[in-house]
Design a protein around this motif. Structure first.
Motif, PDB file in Angstrom:
ATOM      1  N   LEU A  80       4.724   9.959  -3.167  1.00  0.00           N
ATOM      2  CA  LEU A  80       3.815   8.939  -2.647  1.00  0.00           C
ATOM      3  C   LEU A  80       2.427   9.523  -2.359  1.00  0.00           C
ATOM      4  O   LEU A  80       1.404   8.951  -2.737  1.00  0.00           O
ATOM      5  N   GLY A 131       4.881   5.824  -6.442  1.00  0.00           N
ATOM      6  CA  GLY A 131       5.346   5.944  -5.061  1.00  0.00           C
ATOM      7  C   GLY A 131       6.683   5.277  -4.785  1.00  0.00           C
ATOM      8  O   GLY A 131       7.500   5.816  -4.045  1.00  0.00           O
ATOM      9  N   ASN A 132       6.935   4.118  -5.383  1.00  0.00           N
ATOM     10  CA  ASN A 132       8.150   3.381  -5.043  1.00  0.00           C
ATOM     11  C   ASN A 132       9.416   4.095  -5.469  1.00  0.00           C
ATOM     12  O   ASN A 132      10.421   4.075  -4.785  1.00  0.00           O
ATOM     13  N   ARG A 133       9.345   4.704  -6.639  1.00  0.00           N
ATOM     14  CA  ARG A 133      10.559   5.353  -7.151  1.00  0.00           C
ATOM     15  C   ARG A 133      10.824   6.673  -6.437  1.00  0.00           C
ATOM     16  O   ARG A 133      11.954   7.063  -6.254  1.00  0.00           O
ATOM     17  N   HIS A 134       9.766   7.375  -6.062  1.00  0.00           N
ATOM     18  CA  HIS A 134       9.935   8.710  -5.492  1.00  0.00           C
ATOM     19  C   HIS A 134       9.019   8.900  -4.295  1.00  0.00           C
ATOM     20  O   HIS A 134       7.867   9.294  -4.457  1.00  0.00           O
ATOM     21  N   PRO A 135       9.548   8.669  -3.085  1.00  0.00           N
ATOM     22  CA  PRO A 135       8.714   8.808  -1.885  1.00  0.00           C
ATOM     23  C   PRO A 135       8.027  10.175  -1.809  1.00  0.00           C
ATOM     24  O   PRO A 135       6.914  10.286  -1.339  1.00  0.00           O
ATOM     25  N   GLN A 177      -3.230  -0.746  -7.686  1.00  0.00           N
ATOM     26  CA  GLN A 177      -2.054  -0.903  -6.845  1.00  0.00           C
ATOM     27  C   GLN A 177      -0.787  -0.773  -7.685  1.00  0.00           C
ATOM     28  O   GLN A 177       0.160  -0.102  -7.284  1.00  0.00           O
ATOM     29  N   ASN A 178      -0.778  -1.390  -8.872  1.00  0.00           N
ATOM     30  CA  ASN A 178       0.371  -1.262  -9.774  1.00  0.00           C
ATOM     31  C   ASN A 178       0.662   0.190 -10.065  1.00  0.00           C
ATOM     32  O   ASN A 178       1.809   0.622 -10.049  1.00  0.00           O
ATOM     33  N   GLN A 238       7.290   7.936 -17.317  1.00  0.00           N
ATOM     34  CA  GLN A 238       7.140   6.542 -16.917  1.00  0.00           C
ATOM     35  C   GLN A 238       6.261   5.788 -17.919  1.00  0.00           C
ATOM     36  O   GLN A 238       6.536   4.637 -18.265  1.00  0.00           O
ATOM     37  N   LYS A 247      -0.141   2.876  -8.318  1.00  0.00           N
ATOM     38  CA  LYS A 247       0.386   3.595  -7.144  1.00  0.00           C
ATOM     39  C   LYS A 247       1.850   3.237  -6.914  1.00  0.00           C
ATOM     40  O   LYS A 247       2.659   4.105  -6.601  1.00  0.00           O
ATOM     41  N   ASN A 248       2.196   1.947  -7.110  1.00  0.00           N
ATOM     42  CA  ASN A 248       3.586   1.525  -6.917  1.00  0.00           C
ATOM     43  C   ASN A 248       4.513   2.218  -7.898  1.00  0.00           C
ATOM     44  O   ASN A 248       5.614   2.633  -7.541  1.00  0.00           O
TER      45      ASN A 248
END
Ligand code: FPP
Ligand code: MG
Ligand code: MG
Length: 309
Positions: free
Chosen positions: A17, A10-14, A3-4, A108, A6-7
């Motif tokens: 996702l 995905g969170n920074r760049h939809p 989950q970390n 990242q 994926k976040n």
């Protein structure tokens, strides 16, 4: 951890996702983070830590992130449509998105790496990214080169696979405040485990189906990437040498080459090579105290040898 990961994407760049789901969703074996966790556990226990630290956990995530970034870029270079049983980013969204997604993951992971605030680990892991490029370049330069030696093959395999596993094992030991002999032993464990892993990977490319592998079967030989089974068979078969040198121009020559690799004991000799590397990995564990963690690291060696996909 999944989950970390994926976040992070995905969170920074939809826009990424969907890519994150493709990259970190089901399918991958997550072998590298498991190895980091096992080494972390073993070395932490030795040093008297009660639990793994946040830095150990973050190291496992960074390792998987760097590995995945290299695969996203690799699938662009290899023009590959399927990975981990799913369509690749390049096949779904095109080369541009795949290059950006891989770049983003590398960037990242560098940022997370820097935030671990440990210069020794930064040096270890950043060397890996240089090694990837080195490995990829020497592989590209040696396609269809029937003079390739076993030593050159092992060097290339170190760069593209073992370097990351070795550096992340050593880094896990660093975060357990291990003495230098334990850090070196963990590096050697990761290096030889990584080499055994790659030799087995190269065998599976000859023996398993695309469905089993989750990526196209027979890719290495077809693209001129000569791996252990082919290198061993080449020593015995002049016909194989001719076929590979002519880059499979004749109809049916690919099938004939696969048959010659099998008939000349390429697979068996490659298995012996994997076994040798596995024994070197096991020998590196001797400086650790006997116990369940060390047993797990030994079982990991068995798994790497026995895996079928
Ligand atoms: C997989 O090999 C390839 C790698 C693990 C390394 C990929 C490295 C790059 C694409 C270079 C990245 C460049 C920089 C500058 C960071 P494979 O194609 O033999 O494996 P496969 O069968 O799983 O596709
Ligand atoms: Mg590839
Ligand atoms: Mg490749």
């Amino acid at each position: 951890m999944n989950q970390n990961l994926k976040n992070v994407v995905g969170n920074r760049h939809p826009m990424l996702l969907a890519a994150a789901e493709q990259i970190f969703g089901a399918g991958g074996k997550k072998l590298r983070p498991v190895i980091v966790f096992l080494v972390a556990h073993c070395t932490a226990q030795r040093a008297g830590f009660k639990e793994l630290t946040d830095k150990h956990r973050r190291l496992a995530e960074i390792t998987e992130m760097i590995h995945t970034a290299s695969l996203v870029h690799d699938d662009v270079l290899d023009e590959c449509d399927i990975r981990r049983g799913k369509k690749t980013i390049n096949s779904m969204y095109g080369t541009r998105v795949a290059v950006l997604a891989g770049d983003f993951l590398f960037a990242q992971s560098s940022w997370f790496l820097a935030n671990l605030d440990n210069l020794e680990v930064i040096k270890l892991i950043s060397q890996v990214i240089a090694d990837f490029a080195n490995g990829e370049i020497s592989q590209a330069a040696s396609l269809f080169d029937t003079d390739i030696t076993l030593e050159q093959y092992l060097d290339k395999s170190f760069y593209k696979t073992a370097s990351l596993i070795a550096a992340s094992c050593r880094s896990a030991a660093v975060f357990s405040d291990s003495p230098v002999e334990v850090k070196e032993a963990m590096y050697n464990y990761g290096k030889h485990l990584g080499l055994a892993f790659q030799v087995v990977d190269d065998i599976l490319d000859f023996t398993q189906s695309t469905e089993q592998l989750g990526k196209p079967q027979g890719q290495d030989l077809a693209s001129g990437n000569l791996t252990a089974p082919a290198i061993f068979a080449l020593r015995k078969s002049p016909e194989l040498l001719d076929i590979i040198s002519s880059e499979f121009v004749e109809d049916g020559s690919m099938e004939r080459a696969l048959q010659l690799v099998r008939e000349n004991g390429g697979i068996e000799e490659a298995r012996l090579l994997a076994r040798q590397q596995a024994d070197l990995a096991l020998a590196a564990l001797e400086c650790l105290p006997e116990g369940p963690s060390r047993r797990s690291l030994r079982l990991m060696v068995d798994y790497v040898l026995e895996r079928i996909y």
